[in-house]
Design a protein around this motif. Structure first.
Motif, PDB file in Angstrom:
ATOM      1  N   ALA A   1      53.562  22.420  41.918  1.00 33.50           N
ATOM      2  CA  ALA A   1      53.402  22.290  40.469  1.00 33.50           C
ATOM      3  C   ALA A   1      52.230  21.375  40.134  1.00 33.50           C
ATOM      4  CB  ALA A   1      54.691  21.769  39.842  1.00 33.50           C
ATOM      5  N   LEU A   2      52.128  20.266  40.845  1.00 40.48           N
ATOM      6  CA  LEU A   2      51.011  19.345  40.614  1.00 40.48           C
ATOM      7  C   LEU A   2      49.686  20.015  40.961  1.00 40.48           C
ATOM      8  CD1 LEU A   2      52.721  16.184  42.081  1.00 40.48           C
ATOM      9  CD2 LEU A   2      52.128  16.543  39.666  1.00 40.48           C
ATOM     10  N   ASP A   3      49.653  20.738  42.070  1.00 41.62           N
ATOM     11  CA  ASP A   3      48.433  21.462  42.461  1.00 41.62           C
ATOM     12  C   ASP A   3      48.054  22.537  41.450  1.00 41.62           C
ATOM     13  OD1 ASP A   3      48.184  19.912  44.741  1.00 41.62           O
ATOM     14  OD2 ASP A   3      49.033  21.444  46.087  1.00 41.62           O
ATOM     15  N   ALA A   4      49.063  23.089  40.761  1.00 44.61           N
ATOM     16  CA  ALA A   4      48.820  24.129  39.762  1.00 44.61           C
ATOM     17  C   ALA A   4      48.382  23.551  38.419  1.00 44.61           C
ATOM     18  CB  ALA A   4      50.079  24.974  39.573  1.00 44.61           C
ATOM     19  N   GLY A   5      48.340  22.221  38.323  1.00 44.99           N
ATOM     20  CA  GLY A   5      47.865  21.592  37.097  1.00 44.99           C
ATOM     21  C   GLY A   5      48.950  21.123  36.150  1.00 44.99           C
ATOM     22  N   ILE A   6      50.204  21.218  36.554  1.00 48.63           N
ATOM     23  CA  ILE A   6      51.280  20.694  35.720  1.00 48.63           C
ATOM     24  C   ILE A   6      51.217  19.168  35.799  1.00 48.63           C
ATOM     25  CG2 ILE A   6      53.782  20.596  35.395  1.00 48.63           C
ATOM     26  CD1 ILE A   6      53.882  23.453  36.552  1.00 48.63           C
ATOM     27  N   SER A   7      51.363  18.512  34.688  1.00 49.77           N
ATOM     28  CA  SER A   7      51.186  17.064  34.644  1.00 49.77           C
ATOM     29  C   SER A   7      52.248  16.348  35.482  1.00 49.77           C
ATOM     30  CB  SER A   7      51.249  16.556  33.207  1.00 49.77           C
ATOM     31  OG  SER A   7      52.584  16.586  32.739  1.00 49.77           O
ATOM     32  N   PRO A   8      51.862  15.229  36.092  1.00 48.71           N
ATOM     33  CA  PRO A   8      52.842  14.437  36.837  1.00 48.71           C
ATOM     34  C   PRO A   8      54.035  14.031  35.970  1.00 48.71           C
ATOM     35  CG  PRO A   8      50.638  13.677  37.355  1.00 48.71           C
ATOM     36  CD  PRO A   8      50.516  14.671  36.236  1.00 48.71           C
ATOM     37  N   LYS A   9      53.801  13.761  34.697  1.00 49.35           N
ATOM     38  CA  LYS A   9      54.884  13.383  33.794  1.00 49.35           C
ATOM     39  C   LYS A   9      55.905  14.512  33.657  1.00 49.35           C
ATOM     40  CE  LYS A   9      55.749  11.609  29.163  1.00 49.35           C
ATOM     41  NZ  LYS A   9      55.142  11.138  27.923  1.00 49.35           N
ATOM     42  N   SER A  10      55.427  15.741  33.518  1.00 45.11           N
ATOM     43  CA  SER A  10      56.323  16.896  33.399  1.00 45.11           C
ATOM     44  C   SER A  10      57.081  17.144  34.697  1.00 45.11           C
ATOM     45  CB  SER A  10      55.535  18.149  33.014  1.00 45.11           C
ATOM     46  OG  SER A  10      54.971  18.000  31.736  1.00 45.11           O
ATOM     47  N   VAL A  11      56.394  16.996  35.811  1.00 43.59           N
ATOM     48  CA  VAL A  11      57.045  17.187  37.105  1.00 43.59           C
ATOM     49  C   VAL A  11      58.113  16.112  37.305  1.00 43.59           C
ATOM     50  CG1 VAL A  11      56.711  17.284  39.603  1.00 43.59           C
ATOM     51  CG2 VAL A  11      55.035  18.357  38.093  1.00 43.59           C
ATOM     52  N   TRP A  12      57.777  14.861  37.000  1.00 40.39           N
ATOM     53  CA  TRP A  12      58.751  13.773  37.147  1.00 40.39           C
ATOM     54  C   TRP A  12      59.960  14.021  36.253  1.00 40.39           C
ATOM     55  CZ3 TRP A  12      60.704  10.572  40.259  1.00 40.39           C
ATOM     56  CH2 TRP A  12      61.520   9.534  39.820  1.00 40.39           C
ATOM     57  N   ALA A  13      59.737  14.498  35.037  1.00 38.60           N
ATOM     58  CA  ALA A  13      60.850  14.783  34.131  1.00 38.60           C
ATOM     59  C   ALA A  13      61.802  15.800  34.755  1.00 38.60           C
ATOM     60  CB  ALA A  13      60.324  15.278  32.786  1.00 38.60           C
ATOM     61  N   GLN A  14      61.260  16.791  35.424  1.00 40.47           N
ATOM     62  CA  GLN A  14      62.109  17.796  36.057  1.00 40.47           C
ATOM     63  C   GLN A  14      62.814  17.241  37.288  1.00 40.47           C
ATOM     64  OE1 GLN A  14      62.703  20.728  34.422  1.00 40.47           O
ATOM     65  NE2 GLN A  14      64.406  20.620  35.847  1.00 40.47           N
ATOM     66  N   VAL A  15      62.138  16.395  38.035  1.00 40.24           N
ATOM     67  CA  VAL A  15      62.782  15.714  39.164  1.00 40.24           C
ATOM     68  C   VAL A  15      63.985  14.920  38.644  1.00 40.24           C
ATOM     69  CG1 VAL A  15      62.515  13.898  40.909  1.00 40.24           C
ATOM     70  CG2 VAL A  15      60.697  15.591  40.605  1.00 40.24           C
ATOM     71  N   CYS A  16      63.795  14.222  37.545  1.00 41.39           N
ATOM     72  CA  CYS A  16      64.871  13.415  36.961  1.00 41.39           C
ATOM     73  C   CYS A  16      66.079  14.267  36.598  1.00 41.39           C
ATOM     74  CB  CYS A  16      64.371  12.675  35.725  1.00 41.39           C
ATOM     75  SG  CYS A  16      63.196  11.359  36.091  1.00 41.39           S
ATOM     76  N   ILE A  17      65.826  15.437  36.061  1.00 44.18           N
ATOM     77  CA  ILE A  17      66.918  16.330  35.671  1.00 44.18           C
ATOM     78  C   ILE A  17      67.632  16.868  36.904  1.00 44.18           C
ATOM     79  CG2 ILE A  17      67.456  18.566  34.619  1.00 44.18           C
ATOM     80  CD1 ILE A  17      65.110  17.912  32.626  1.00 44.18           C
ATOM     81  N   ASP A  18      66.886  17.425  37.835  1.00 43.29           N
ATOM     82  CA  ASP A  18      67.492  18.061  39.004  1.00 43.29           C
ATOM     83  C   ASP A  18      68.240  17.075  39.895  1.00 43.29           C
ATOM     84  OD1 ASP A  18      66.244  20.396  38.087  1.00 43.29           O
ATOM     85  OD2 ASP A  18      65.690  21.030  40.116  1.00 43.29           O
ATOM     86  N   PHE A  19      67.740  15.868  39.996  1.00 41.46           N
ATOM     87  CA  PHE A  19      68.333  14.890  40.902  1.00 41.46           C
ATOM     88  C   PHE A  19      69.110  13.789  40.179  1.00 41.46           C
ATOM     89  CE2 PHE A  19      65.188  16.898  43.587  1.00 41.46           C
ATOM     90  CZ  PHE A  19      65.862  17.014  44.791  1.00 41.46           C
TER      91      PHE A  19
END
Length: 69
Positions: free
Chosen positions: A39-57
Motif C-alpha cells: 500500500a505504501l509503495d502504491a502511494g497510499i499515505s502512511p497515515k491511512s495505512v496506519w489507520a487500517q493497521v489500528c483497526i485490524d489489530f
C-alpha cells in the motif's frame, strides 16, 4: 505522518522483529488487498495505512495518533 513515524509506530506496537513481518505479510482488504508495504509503495499515505493497521489489530487508542510522549 512521515514514513519514519509509521515505522516507529509499527515497531512500538509489534516489536522491532515482528513489525517488518506484519507490514510485509498481513493483507488488508480495505487497502485493496495489499499489505502495508504494498500500500505504501502504491502511494497510499502512511497515515491511512496506519489507520487500517489500528483497526485490524485493535491498536490501543493511545497509539492511534502517534507515539506517546
Amino acid at each position: 505522518m512521515r514514513m519514519t513515524e509509521f515505522r516507529a509506530l509499527m515497531a512500538a506496537q509489534f516489536g522491532p522483529l515482528r513489525a517488518p513481518s506484519v507490514a510485509k505479510d498481513h493483507v488488508f482488504a480495505e487497502l485493496g488487498g495489499r499489505t502495508a508495504d504494498q500500500a505504501l509503495d502504491a502511494g497510499i499515505s502512511p497515515k491511512s495505512v496506519w489507520a487500517q493497521v489500528c483497526i485490524d489489530f485493535e491498536v490501543p487508542a493511545a497509539m492511534r495518533h502517534g507515539l506517546p510522549d
